[in-house]
Design an enzyme around this catalytic site. Structure first.
Site, PDB file in Angstrom:
ATOM      1  N   GLY A  46       0.801  -1.091   0.063  1.00  0.00           N
ATOM      2  CA  GLY A  46       0.002  -0.129  -0.005  1.00  0.00           C
ATOM      3  C   GLY A  46       0.759   1.284  -0.042  1.00  0.00           C
ATOM      4  O   GLY A  46       1.999   1.097   0.434  1.00  0.00           O
ATOM      5  N   GLN A  51       2.591   9.851   2.364  1.00  0.00           N
ATOM      6  CA  GLN A  51       3.929   9.224   2.249  1.00  0.00           C
ATOM      7  C   GLN A  51       4.985   9.743   1.053  1.00  0.00           C
ATOM      8  O   GLN A  51       5.978   9.792   1.005  1.00  0.00           O
ATOM      9  CB  GLN A  51       3.975   7.723   2.156  1.00  0.00           C
ATOM     10  CG  GLN A  51       3.377   7.062   3.469  1.00  0.00           C
ATOM     11  CD  GLN A  51       3.386   5.690   3.130  1.00  0.00           C
ATOM     12  OE1 GLN A  51       2.371   5.002   2.591  1.00  0.00           O
ATOM     13  NE2 GLN A  51       4.571   4.888   3.676  1.00  0.00           N
ATOM     14  N   CYS A  93       6.004  -0.712   7.067  1.00  0.00           N
ATOM     15  CA  CYS A  93       5.774   0.676   6.607  1.00  0.00           C
ATOM     16  C   CYS A  93       6.799   0.942   5.864  1.00  0.00           C
ATOM     17  O   CYS A  93       7.862   1.283   6.270  1.00  0.00           O
ATOM     18  CB  CYS A  93       5.357   1.617   7.784  1.00  0.00           C
ATOM     19  SG  CYS A  93       4.718   3.159   7.049  1.00  0.00           S
ATOM     20  N   LEU A  94       6.528   1.529   4.639  1.00  0.00           N
ATOM     21  CA  LEU A  94       7.725   1.981   3.741  1.00  0.00           C
ATOM     22  C   LEU A  94       8.282   3.249   4.400  1.00  0.00           C
ATOM     23  O   LEU A  94       9.422   3.628   3.938  1.00  0.00           O
ATOM     24  CB  LEU A  94       7.028   2.382   2.302  1.00  0.00           C
ATOM     25  CG  LEU A  94       6.632   1.292   1.699  1.00  0.00           C
ATOM     26  CD1 LEU A  94       5.887   1.566   0.294  1.00  0.00           C
ATOM     27  CD2 LEU A  94       7.783   0.186   1.426  1.00  0.00           C
ATOM     28  N   HIS A 135      -4.301   0.783   7.967  1.00  0.00           N
ATOM     29  CA  HIS A 135      -2.684   1.419   8.158  1.00  0.00           C
ATOM     30  C   HIS A 135      -2.729   2.637   6.983  1.00  0.00           C
ATOM     31  O   HIS A 135      -2.282   3.944   7.344  1.00  0.00           O
ATOM     32  CB  HIS A 135      -1.884   0.263   7.665  1.00  0.00           C
ATOM     33  CG  HIS A 135      -0.493   0.957   7.188  1.00  0.00           C
ATOM     34  ND1 HIS A 135       0.316   0.138   8.322  1.00  0.00           N
ATOM     35  CD2 HIS A 135       0.254   1.568   6.598  1.00  0.00           C
ATOM     36  CE1 HIS A 135       1.785   0.743   7.775  1.00  0.00           C
ATOM     37  NE2 HIS A 135       1.435   1.705   6.889  1.00  0.00           N
ATOM     38  N   GLU A 136      -3.423   2.501   5.910  1.00  0.00           N
ATOM     39  CA  GLU A 136      -3.257   3.612   4.729  1.00  0.00           C
ATOM     40  C   GLU A 136      -4.157   4.781   5.075  1.00  0.00           C
ATOM     41  O   GLU A 136      -3.778   6.050   5.261  1.00  0.00           O
ATOM     42  CB  GLU A 136      -3.596   3.107   3.538  1.00  0.00           C
ATOM     43  CG  GLU A 136      -2.701   2.095   2.929  1.00  0.00           C
ATOM     44  CD  GLU A 136      -1.622   2.195   3.021  1.00  0.00           C
ATOM     45  OE1 GLU A 136      -0.884   3.233   3.233  1.00  0.00           O
ATOM     46  OE2 GLU A 136      -0.720   1.341   2.910  1.00  0.00           O
ATOM     47  N   HIS A 139      -2.511   6.888   7.640  1.00  0.00           N
ATOM     48  CA  HIS A 139      -1.503   7.816   7.244  1.00  0.00           C
ATOM     49  C   HIS A 139      -2.275   9.150   6.547  1.00  0.00           C
ATOM     50  O   HIS A 139      -1.533  10.192   6.802  1.00  0.00           O
ATOM     51  CB  HIS A 139      -0.924   7.333   5.913  1.00  0.00           C
ATOM     52  CG  HIS A 139       0.366   6.297   6.135  1.00  0.00           C
ATOM     53  ND1 HIS A 139       1.410   6.751   6.833  1.00  0.00           N
ATOM     54  CD2 HIS A 139       0.659   5.053   5.697  1.00  0.00           C
ATOM     55  CE1 HIS A 139       2.233   5.873   6.812  1.00  0.00           C
ATOM     56  NE2 HIS A 139       1.954   4.785   6.133  1.00  0.00           N
TER      57      HIS A 139
HETATM   58  O1  GNR Z   1       4.199  -2.453   2.255  1.00  0.00           O
HETATM   59  C1  GNR Z   1       3.641  -2.551   3.501  1.00  0.00           C
HETATM   60  N1  GNR Z   1       3.259  -3.631   4.053  1.00  0.00           N
HETATM   61  C2  GNR Z   1       2.428  -3.886   5.123  1.00  0.00           C
HETATM   62  C3  GNR Z   1       2.465  -5.076   5.728  1.00  0.00           C
HETATM   63  C4  GNR Z   1       1.372  -5.243   6.645  1.00  0.00           C
HETATM   64  C5  GNR Z   1       0.654  -4.264   7.442  1.00  0.00           C
HETATM   65  C6  GNR Z   1       0.531  -2.922   6.571  1.00  0.00           C
HETATM   66  C7  GNR Z   1       1.446  -2.868   5.531  1.00  0.00           C
HETATM   67  S1  GNR Z   1       1.495  -1.152   4.612  1.00  0.00           S
HETATM   68  C8  GNR Z   1       3.151  -1.230   3.932  1.00  0.00           C
HETATM   69  C9  GNR Z   1       3.190  -0.071   2.918  1.00  0.00           C
HETATM   70  C10 GNR Z   1       3.037   1.262   3.683  1.00  0.00           C
HETATM   71  O2  GNR Z   1       3.946   1.518   4.397  1.00  0.00           O
HETATM   72  N2  GNR Z   1       2.069   1.679   3.464  1.00  0.00           N
HETATM   73  O3  GNR Z   1       1.639   2.794   4.010  1.00  0.00           O
HETATM   74 NI    NI Z   2       2.769   2.971   6.058  1.00  0.00          NI
END
Ligand code: GNR
Ligand code: NI
Length: 169
Positions: A46, A51, A93-94, A135-136, A139
């Site tokens: 995601g 980001q 998270c990236l 999660h997104e 953000h």
């Molecule tokens: O790549 C991502 N992997 C992930 C794994 C488990 C739960 C959430 C994520 S999101 C993350 C990419 C990211 O930072 N999205 O904001």
């Molecule tokens: Ni993230």
């Protein structure tokens, strides 16, 4: 298409609250394409506009495995309508390279959003897709996975990333 730079914690722009998209214009569609390319290139499951330093309520998700056809989901102006149950997932998270921590989330969510064509849709999700949506969506409100962890873990992760930043060129 272009790859965008992904901001890393503790960049203050990750804490900004994104604003609704007024209209799904060709410029927004180009941004969505660039976000998808950036997500696939990373690679990640995601990516939120926050980001990449864009203060708009947009995220993209693709949870398809490497051996499956890609399935890009685009969420513009998303609203979480329902959250039910709980699950714990080992999240990455990236914006936190090299970090993986167990985070508690709702098991099931219902979300409404606009797609890349500006058409409204609703989606029910569970498991990883539900985790990724939450999660997104966080953000877009400047909320990060470390906010769901203990103060001690947050501090340790902050130190680890500061060390990485000073070690890399
Ligand atoms: O790549 C991502 N992997 C992930 C794994 C488990 C739960 C959430 C994520 S999101 C993350 C990419 C990211 O930072 N999205 O904001
Ligand atoms: Ni993230």
């Amino acid at each position: 298409m272009a790859r965008l730079e992904i901001l890393r914690y503790p960049d203050p722009r990750l804490r900004e609250v994104a604003e609704p998209v007024a209209a799904v214009t060709p410029e927004i569609q180009r941004l969505v394409e660039d976000m998808a390319e950036t997500m696939y290139d990373a690679p990640g499951v995601g990516l939120a506009a926050t980001q990449v330093g864009v203060k708009l309520r947009i995220f993209v998700i693709d949870i398809a495995d490497e051996d499956e056809p890609s399935n890009l989901l685009v969420f513009i102006n998303p609203e979480l309508l329902e959250r039910e149950g709980t699950q714990i997932w080992n999240e990455g998270c990236l914006s936190f390279p090299g970090v993986a921590e167990e985070v508690k989330r709702a098991e099931h969510v219902r979300v409404r959003a606009l797609d890349a064509q500006g058409q409204p849709f609703e989606l029910e999700a569970e498991g990883l897709l539900a985790v990724a949506i939450q999660h997104e969506n966080d953000h877009l409100d400047g909320v990060l996975m470390v906010d769901k962890l203990s103060a001690l873990k947050r501090k340790l992760i902050g130190r680890k990333l500061a060390k990485q930043a000073s070690a890399s060129p």
